[in-house]
Design a protein around this motif. Sequence first.
Motif, PDB file in Angstrom:
ATOM      1  N   ARG A  24       0.809  -1.211   0.000  1.00 44.91           N
ATOM      2  CA  ARG A  24       0.000   0.000   0.000  1.00 44.91           C
ATOM      3  C   ARG A  24       0.851   1.273   0.000  1.00 44.91           C
ATOM      4  O   ARG A  24       0.501   2.275  -0.604  1.00 44.91           O
ATOM      5  CB  ARG A  24      -0.923   0.018   1.220  1.00 44.91           C
ATOM      6  N   ASP A  25       1.975   1.227   0.714  1.00 39.45           N
ATOM      7  CA  ASP A  25       2.800   2.428   0.878  1.00 39.45           C
ATOM      8  C   ASP A  25       4.160   1.992   1.409  1.00 39.45           C
ATOM      9  O   ASP A  25       4.382   0.811   1.721  1.00 39.45           O
ATOM     10  CB  ASP A  25       2.115   3.393   1.862  1.00 39.45           C
ATOM     11  N   PHE A  26       5.071   2.962   1.521  1.00 37.55           N
ATOM     12  CA  PHE A  26       6.372   2.737   2.136  1.00 37.55           C
ATOM     13  C   PHE A  26       6.640   3.858   3.124  1.00 37.55           C
ATOM     14  O   PHE A  26       6.227   5.001   2.905  1.00 37.55           O
ATOM     15  CB  PHE A  26       7.485   2.723   1.087  1.00 37.55           C
ATOM     16  N   LEU A  27       7.331   3.529   4.209  1.00 39.40           N
ATOM     17  CA  LEU A  27       7.766   4.529   5.173  1.00 39.40           C
ATOM     18  C   LEU A  27       9.277   4.657   5.080  1.00 39.40           C
ATOM     19  O   LEU A  27       9.995   3.658   5.109  1.00 39.40           O
ATOM     20  CB  LEU A  27       7.368   4.124   6.596  1.00 39.40           C
ATOM     21  N   PHE A  28       9.757   5.889   4.971  1.00 38.46           N
ATOM     22  CA  PHE A  28      11.198   6.095   4.866  1.00 38.46           C
ATOM     23  C   PHE A  28      11.710   6.968   5.999  1.00 38.46           C
ATOM     24  O   PHE A  28      10.963   7.741   6.605  1.00 38.46           O
ATOM     25  CB  PHE A  28      11.563   6.703   3.507  1.00 38.46           C
ATOM     26  N   MET A  38       7.644  -1.452   4.407  1.00 34.30           N
ATOM     27  CA  MET A  38       6.530  -1.465   3.478  1.00 34.30           C
ATOM     28  C   MET A  38       5.253  -1.536   4.314  1.00 34.30           C
ATOM     29  O   MET A  38       5.201  -2.256   5.314  1.00 34.30           O
ATOM     30  CB  MET A  38       6.602  -2.687   2.560  1.00 34.30           C
ATOM     31  N   VAL A  39       4.249  -0.775   3.937  1.00 33.11           N
ATOM     32  CA  VAL A  39       2.953  -0.836   4.609  1.00 33.11           C
ATOM     33  C   VAL A  39       2.056  -1.753   3.793  1.00 33.11           C
ATOM     34  O   VAL A  39       1.835  -1.515   2.599  1.00 33.11           O
ATOM     35  CB  VAL A  39       2.312   0.557   4.738  1.00 33.11           C
ATOM     36  N   ALA A  40       1.560  -2.812   4.426  1.00 33.74           N
ATOM     37  CA  ALA A  40       0.761  -3.813   3.721  1.00 33.74           C
ATOM     38  C   ALA A  40      -0.726  -3.529   3.862  1.00 33.74           C
ATOM     39  O   ALA A  40      -1.202  -3.122   4.929  1.00 33.74           O
ATOM     40  CB  ALA A  40       1.071  -5.204   4.267  1.00 33.74           C
ATOM     41  N   ASP A  41      -1.436  -3.739   2.791  1.00 29.06           N
ATOM     42  CA  ASP A  41      -2.898  -3.706   2.811  1.00 29.06           C
ATOM     43  C   ASP A  41      -3.355  -5.156   2.916  1.00 29.06           C
ATOM     44  O   ASP A  41      -3.249  -5.920   1.961  1.00 29.06           O
ATOM     45  CB  ASP A  41      -3.427  -3.065   1.538  1.00 29.06           C
ATOM     46  N   THR A  42      -3.858  -5.550   4.093  1.00 25.37           N
ATOM     47  CA  THR A  42      -4.243  -6.943   4.319  1.00 25.37           C
ATOM     48  C   THR A  42      -5.735  -7.181   4.125  1.00 25.37           C
ATOM     49  O   THR A  42      -6.248  -8.242   4.498  1.00 25.37           O
ATOM     50  CB  THR A  42      -3.843  -7.379   5.743  1.00 25.37           C
ATOM     51  N   GLY A  43      -6.421  -6.202   3.557  1.00 22.45           N
ATOM     52  CA  GLY A  43      -7.856  -6.369   3.345  1.00 22.45           C
ATOM     53  C   GLY A  43      -8.578  -6.478   4.679  1.00 22.45           C
ATOM     54  O   GLY A  43      -8.313  -5.729   5.608  1.00 22.45           O
ATOM     55  N   GLY A  44      -9.468  -7.430   4.821  1.00 17.27           N
ATOM     56  CA  GLY A  44     -10.207  -7.602   6.065  1.00 17.27           C
ATOM     57  C   GLY A  44      -9.540  -8.547   7.039  1.00 17.27           C
ATOM     58  O   GLY A  44     -10.053  -8.804   8.133  1.00 17.27           O
ATOM     59  N   TRP A  45      -8.364  -9.102   6.650  1.00 17.16           N
ATOM     60  CA  TRP A  45      -7.705 -10.110   7.485  1.00 17.16           C
ATOM     61  C   TRP A  45      -7.263  -9.546   8.828  1.00 17.16           C
ATOM     62  O   TRP A  45      -7.545 -10.111   9.882  1.00 17.16           O
ATOM     63  CB  TRP A  45      -6.502 -10.681   6.713  1.00 17.16           C
ATOM     64  N   LEU A  46      -6.590  -8.409   8.814  1.00 16.71           N
ATOM     65  CA  LEU A  46      -6.153  -7.765  10.051  1.00 16.71           C
ATOM     66  C   LEU A  46      -6.723  -6.352  10.095  1.00 16.71           C
ATOM     67  O   LEU A  46      -5.983  -5.367  10.204  1.00 16.71           O
ATOM     68  CB  LEU A  46      -4.622  -7.750  10.148  1.00 16.71           C
ATOM     69  N   SER A  47      -8.012  -6.264   9.997  1.00 18.43           N
ATOM     70  CA  SER A  47      -8.699  -4.982   9.937  1.00 18.43           C
ATOM     71  C   SER A  47      -8.378  -4.124  11.164  1.00 18.43           C
ATOM     72  O   SER A  47      -8.371  -4.611  12.299  1.00 18.43           O
ATOM     73  CB  SER A  47     -10.209  -5.216   9.859  1.00 18.43           C
ATOM     74  N   GLY A  48      -8.125  -2.843  10.917  1.00 18.88           N
ATOM     75  CA  GLY A  48      -7.861  -1.909  12.001  1.00 18.88           C
ATOM     76  C   GLY A  48      -6.416  -1.838  12.427  1.00 18.88           C
ATOM     77  O   GLY A  48      -6.059  -1.041  13.285  1.00 18.88           O
ATOM     78  N   ARG A  49      -5.554  -2.679  11.823  1.00 17.80           N
ATOM     79  CA  ARG A  49      -4.133  -2.683  12.172  1.00 17.80           C
ATOM     80  C   ARG A  49      -3.298  -2.159  11.026  1.00 17.80           C
ATOM     81  O   ARG A  49      -3.613  -2.369   9.861  1.00 17.80           O
ATOM     82  CB  ARG A  49      -3.658  -4.101  12.508  1.00 17.80           C
TER      83      ARG A  49
END
Length: 249
Positions: A24-28, A38-49
């Motif tokens: 989803r994004d990167f933090l530098f 790397m910022v991961a988009d986990t969908g509904g798997w780990l929602s809110g985290r």
Amino acid sequence: MLRSILSLKGYTLAATDDTIGHCRDFLFDDRDWVVRYMVADTGGWLSGRKVLISPLALLEPDWATQRFPVAMTSRQIEESPSLDEHAPVSRQYEIDYHRFFSLPFYWVGSELWGSYPDPNGIIRPVPAQGQEPEPEGEEVKEGHLRSCKEVAGYHIEASDGGTEPIDDLIVDDSRWAIRFLVANTRRWLPGGQVLVPTHGIESVDWTDQVVKSTLTVEEIKNSPPYDPKLPVNVEFEQRLYDYYGRPRS
């Protein structure tokens, strides 16, 4: 090779046992201009985290299929220190995260990655030899993490005052160091984009969203033109460093 940060958005993240989501994004780190997570988009798997993946755990990607293998299991990621989706990444959280995954502290040591010059070739990251854990009880200094997606929307300001929007960031995919900002020179050079080296950045005004460069408008707009449809290969990178007066490292 140098690659566009924004082009990596949407890549599939494959843990050792399952697909865990997408990039989803990167933090530098804004002191060294090096991607730290790397910022991961986990969908509904780990929602809110907010789920972070260290480049130390990213294996060689399949660029053709846009797939990033990750040297972690889905269970490890699920059980890793939890961070609220909208919370900032504190240094204490980073310490907890790195200890959980037995990753070396990138902020301890003289290299870009602590005791390592780069994360390339580290299959299962382990603490660097001779690296001592941070002393307990001492003050924890905060980090300097910023969103790549956010900065690709700021403006770059030349030393003589002209400003243009930043469209993208260019990263070295072996060291995860951000080498260039993509400046859209539509007012200085209609229809063109150029690459501005991060070693020519003087400071960043995070309030006004302006990256201040030591280069003049003329120096920036007369640099080799950048075509986002073409790869930034070794030859083009060398041309850029020759132009800006710094050898390729």
